[in-house]
Design a protein around this motif. Structure first.
Motif, PDB file in Angstrom:
ATOM      1  N   LEU B 261     -17.645  14.956 -43.846  1.00 24.49           N
ATOM      2  CA  LEU B 261     -16.532  16.086 -44.704  1.00 24.49           C
ATOM      3  C   LEU B 261     -16.301  16.496 -43.174  1.00 24.49           C
ATOM      4  O   LEU B 261     -16.512  16.821 -41.984  1.00 24.49           O
ATOM      5  N   THR B 263     -15.586  20.556 -41.518  1.00 28.01           N
ATOM      6  CA  THR B 263     -15.246  22.089 -41.329  1.00 28.01           C
ATOM      7  C   THR B 263     -14.936  23.047 -40.735  1.00 28.01           C
ATOM      8  O   THR B 263     -15.636  21.929 -39.350  1.00 28.01           O
ATOM      9  N   THR B 271     -23.069  22.970 -44.295  1.00 35.43           N
ATOM     10  CA  THR B 271     -22.843  21.398 -44.568  1.00 35.43           C
ATOM     11  C   THR B 271     -24.177  20.666 -43.531  1.00 35.43           C
ATOM     12  O   THR B 271     -24.363  19.995 -43.926  1.00 35.43           O
ATOM     13  N   ILE B 314     -12.505  20.736 -45.876  1.00 36.24           N
ATOM     14  CA  ILE B 314     -12.994  21.979 -46.742  1.00 36.24           C
ATOM     15  C   ILE B 314     -11.926  22.885 -45.651  1.00 36.24           C
ATOM     16  O   ILE B 314     -12.578  23.124 -44.380  1.00 36.24           O
ATOM     17  N   TYR B 346      -9.844  19.896 -49.219  1.00 36.34           N
ATOM     18  CA  TYR B 346     -10.773  20.546 -50.685  1.00 36.34           C
ATOM     19  C   TYR B 346     -10.113  22.191 -50.548  1.00 36.34           C
ATOM     20  O   TYR B 346     -10.573  22.173 -49.507  1.00 36.34           O
ATOM     21  N   ALA B 348     -11.570  25.898 -50.561  1.00 29.66           N
ATOM     22  CA  ALA B 348     -12.822  26.387 -51.349  1.00 29.66           C
ATOM     23  C   ALA B 348     -12.965  27.556 -50.747  1.00 29.66           C
ATOM     24  O   ALA B 348     -13.068  27.790 -49.112  1.00 29.66           O
ATOM     25  N   VAL B 355     -19.838  29.339 -49.840  1.00 32.19           N
ATOM     26  CA  VAL B 355     -19.633  27.706 -50.277  1.00 32.19           C
ATOM     27  C   VAL B 355     -21.158  27.425 -50.264  1.00 32.19           C
ATOM     28  O   VAL B 355     -21.308  27.556 -48.976  1.00 32.19           O
ATOM     29  N   LEU B 360     -20.852  22.389 -51.394  1.00 37.80           N
ATOM     30  CA  LEU B 360     -21.018  20.807 -50.399  1.00 37.80           C
ATOM     31  C   LEU B 360     -20.182  19.470 -51.397  1.00 37.80           C
ATOM     32  O   LEU B 360     -20.555  18.409 -51.180  1.00 37.80           O
ATOM     33  N   ILE B 363     -18.436  18.407 -53.134  1.00 38.43           N
ATOM     34  CA  ILE B 363     -17.395  18.336 -53.134  1.00 38.43           C
ATOM     35  C   ILE B 363     -17.502  16.564 -52.362  1.00 38.43           C
ATOM     36  O   ILE B 363     -16.445  15.672 -52.307  1.00 38.43           O
TER      37      ILE B 363
END
Lengths: 293, 389
Positions: B261, B263, B271, B314, B346, B348, B355, B360, B363
């Motif tokens: 992921l 971020t 996250t 994200i 994504y 968001a 979020v 998460l 996702i």
């Protein structure tokens, strides 16, 4: 007036102004009064070009070119930095055209003088966007042709009275000056230099290219603007005390208009109307100064 | 000394410690707490600086152009519409090679009026020649702001330190505020490479013909490249004094991860929580936090993501007609690899929508369960909206 002012030069030869450029004469005279302890802020205007392209410069003092609408703000920052460095001797000057003053830079100028920033803001006024090819500004006078007031759509709106707008900010010193009156211009620049706070000089600077006049007529026509009361020479202290510096014999405005290609289309009736407007403005100024004609 | 500070206050403390000499500011929510404190410090003499209360953001940055050119250290903070209004001067500052430091509090652009967090304001300034550093928490805000002055002055390019509206700007956290004398060792007083000086007069930012313009832009490009290495060096120096470092990116359990992921900002902290939960369940998941956006850390991104099967970026921002900005940049960075992970983009949390770990996780599961992304940008958590007639 300092005796040696006329002998000092802070502009070099080789600038790239047009022949007969009033803005160039204005700078030369103004700098004679200011001297070497001057930092100049140059927002976009004819002088962005006149000063010369990198790596050349026609100026013997530090100059910072800046974005069109930032004359007041950039000077505020320069002043703040000098104050932080303890330099109270150096004068900060913004040197802007009428577009950068009356129009796009108006907010920045108003903000700076409302804060009473200690600097001199000079507007050299050639009454249109000359650098971009003669487009109208809010300084373009009633009756003028420009490339954006063409043909029968010549400008039928008054020139913004920028001096009175600045006076309304109640700043310490506001004055008009003219390239055809060098002693008066230099005296006013020296006076501005000696006063703390915001000072505004409005210098009438003829433009042979944009006004459609022969270059050798540049100074003569600038002088006629004063002689006809179209551009009176006066100064205002603290937003209250008006002094008219020159009382002309009041030539008719048509004498001034008929020499310039930009007014060629005007009829006798139009000129009569303009004469009435000029007389009215002059009457108002006399009233403010507590004087009679 | 540990203090409990708002993110905004952490900025103000860093600015005080950095011995900034001129600050100009125009108020905009959610930036106001930063400049209120700085203004107060100037008034009380806690900072030896001049505060210019300008009449617009455009003038705000223009005033700093003047001040920095006259040879002093400067700072400002803004947000959203204010940053957009500065756009012209953002370009001016970088090309004039002025090491100005600014904080942007990420806020959505209108309409509709929205004061909450969204990264589109700063990311849409990506081509202005500013270094951009995104922060996750209050401590990082303080540390990054101090480092920003060193970095800017080293390469003569401006730095934008970026933090989320409210989630970071208005959230109180314990922050270690260093002593002035320690900071002075890291960040000496400002010594400009050039400045306006009547004893040595020259012209700054004049007319430049095609004969020179390209070379000047190329010099900026080189300085931006140099910023990448300089940032690492400056972080090492900072870590030696204060024992904290962040990196241009931070890779968390990426080495064996099948799905990573990606971020930035405060979504990173959320996250981290999810990551722990998923790892406890045996999921092979990693996290890549993007701190530096300009210059874009291509090598570090490739190193962290290169071995993964899938990457889920994200983005709390959107570039219309293209997608999430981080996703675009990451795809471009990965292009140089012979074998690349599949990138899922994504969208968001726009306009300050929360979020959460649930979002998460959604996702993560979507990414795990599909071989290829169903769309270029997958918008998460969209509701059925009935608009008023």
């Amino acid at each position: 007036m300092q005796i040696d002012a006329y002998d000092r030069e802070y502009m070099c030869s080789g600038h790239v102004g047009c022949a007969g450029c009033g803005a160039t004469i204005a700078m030369r005279l103004f700098m004679k009064a200011m001297g070497e302890k001057t930092i100049m802020v140059l927002p976009a205007c004819c002088w962005s070009v006149i000063a010369g392209p990198y790596p050349q410069s026609a100026m013997k003092i530090p100059v910072i070119h800046t974005a069109f609408e930032t004359g007041g703000a950039t000077a505020s920052g320069v002043r703040a930095a000098l104050d932080m460095k303890g330099d109270t001797e150096t004068s900060v000057v913004t040197w802007a055209g009428d577009g950068g003053t009356f129009d796009i830079g108006f907010q920045s100028l108003s903000g700076a003088v409302e804060r009473n920033e200690d600097f001199i803001y000079v507007c050299y006024d050639n009454e249109a966007y000359m650098n971009t090819g003669i487009q109208r500004s809010s300084s373009t006078p009633y009756g003028a042709w420009t490339t954006t007031t063409p043909g029968q759509d010549w400008k039928r709106l008054r020139k913004k009275n920028i001096v009175e707008v600045l006076v309304a900010h109640r700043i310490p010193y506001v004055a008009t000056a003219n390239i055809a009156f060098p002693e008066d211009l230099i005296r006013k620049a020296q006076k501005a230099k000696s006063i703390k706070g915001s000072k505004f000089l409005h210098i009438f600077a003829s433009c042979p290219t944009g006004w459609r006049i022969p270059s050798e007529m540049s100074v003569k026509i600038a002088r006629m603007a004063v002689q006809t009361n179209i551009f009176p020479l006066y100064e205002v202290e603290d937003g209250i005390h008006y002094t008219i510096n020159h009382k002309p014999k009041e030539y008719l405005v048509r004498e001034y208009f008929k020499l310039q290609g930009r007014f060629r289309h005007l009829t006798d009736k139009d000129l009569d109307q303009i004469q009435t407007m000029v007389d009215e403005d002059w009457g108002l100024l006399l009233k403010k100064a507590g004087e009679r004609s | 000394m540990k203090r409990v500070l708002e993110g905004s206050h952490a900025v103000a403390e860093a600015v005080r410690l950095a011995n900034v000499q001129v600050v100009s500011a125009y108020p905009i929510t959610p930036q106001t707490h930063i400049v209120e404190i700085i203004s107060d410090y100037c008034a009380k003499g806690k900072m030896n600086a001049k505060f210019i209360p300008v009449e617009s953001e455009h003038s705000c940055l223009a005033a700093l152009v003047g001040a920095q050119s006259a040879g002093v250290r400067t700072f400002t903070a803004t947000s959203s519409q204010g940053l957009a209004l500065m756009h012209e001067i953002l370009h001016w500052v970088s090309a004039a090679r002025l090491p100005i430091v600014m904080v942007d509090v990420n806020r959505a652009l209108g309409p509709g009026w929205n004061i909450w967090t969204d990264q589109t304001d700063s990311l849409s300034q990506r081509d202005t020649g500013w270094i951009q550093l995104y922060c996750e928490d209050g401590q990082e805000v303080l540390d990054t702001t101090l480092q920003a002055f060193r970095l800017a002055e080293r390469v003569n390019l401006p730095v934008m330190v970026v933090l989320d509206a409210f989630f970071l700007s208005h959230t109180y956290e314990p922050v270690d505020v260093p002593e002035q004398k320690e900071v002075d060792r890291f960040l000496p007083s400002y010594s400009p490479r050039f400045n306006l000086d009547t004893r040595n007069p020259y012209t700054l930012s004049p007319l430049v013909t095609p004969a020179f313009y390209m070379e000047m832009r190329h010099d900026m490009a080189l300085a931006m490249d140099e910023a990448m290495t300089c940032f690492a060096e400056i972080e090492e120096e900072y870590a030696a004094l204060f024992n904290r470092r962040y990196g241009s990116v931070e890779a968390v359990t990426c080495d064996d991860a099948e799905i990573i992921l990606v971020t930035s900002g405060t979504i990173t902290s959320t996250t981290r929580l999810l990551l722990e939960e998923l790892r406890a369940k045996g999921e092979k998941v990693g996290l890549l936090k993007m701190k530096m956006f300009r210059p874009f850390p291509v090598e570090a991104v490739c190193r962290a993501l290169g071995r993964a099967k899938k990457v889920a970026v994200i983005d709390r921002n959107f570039s219309f007609g293209a997608g999430g900005v981080f996703a675009q940049e990451i795809k471009a960075a990965l292009y140089k690899l012979p074998v690349r992970p599949t990138v899922f983009g994504y969208i968001a949390g726009l306009g300050g929508r929360d979020v959460t770990t649930d979002i998460l996780e959604e996702i993560y599961i979507k990414t795990r369960e599909t071989d290829l992304p169903s769309q270029e940008s997958i918008w998460i958590g969209l509701q059925e909206v009935k608009y008023a007639n």
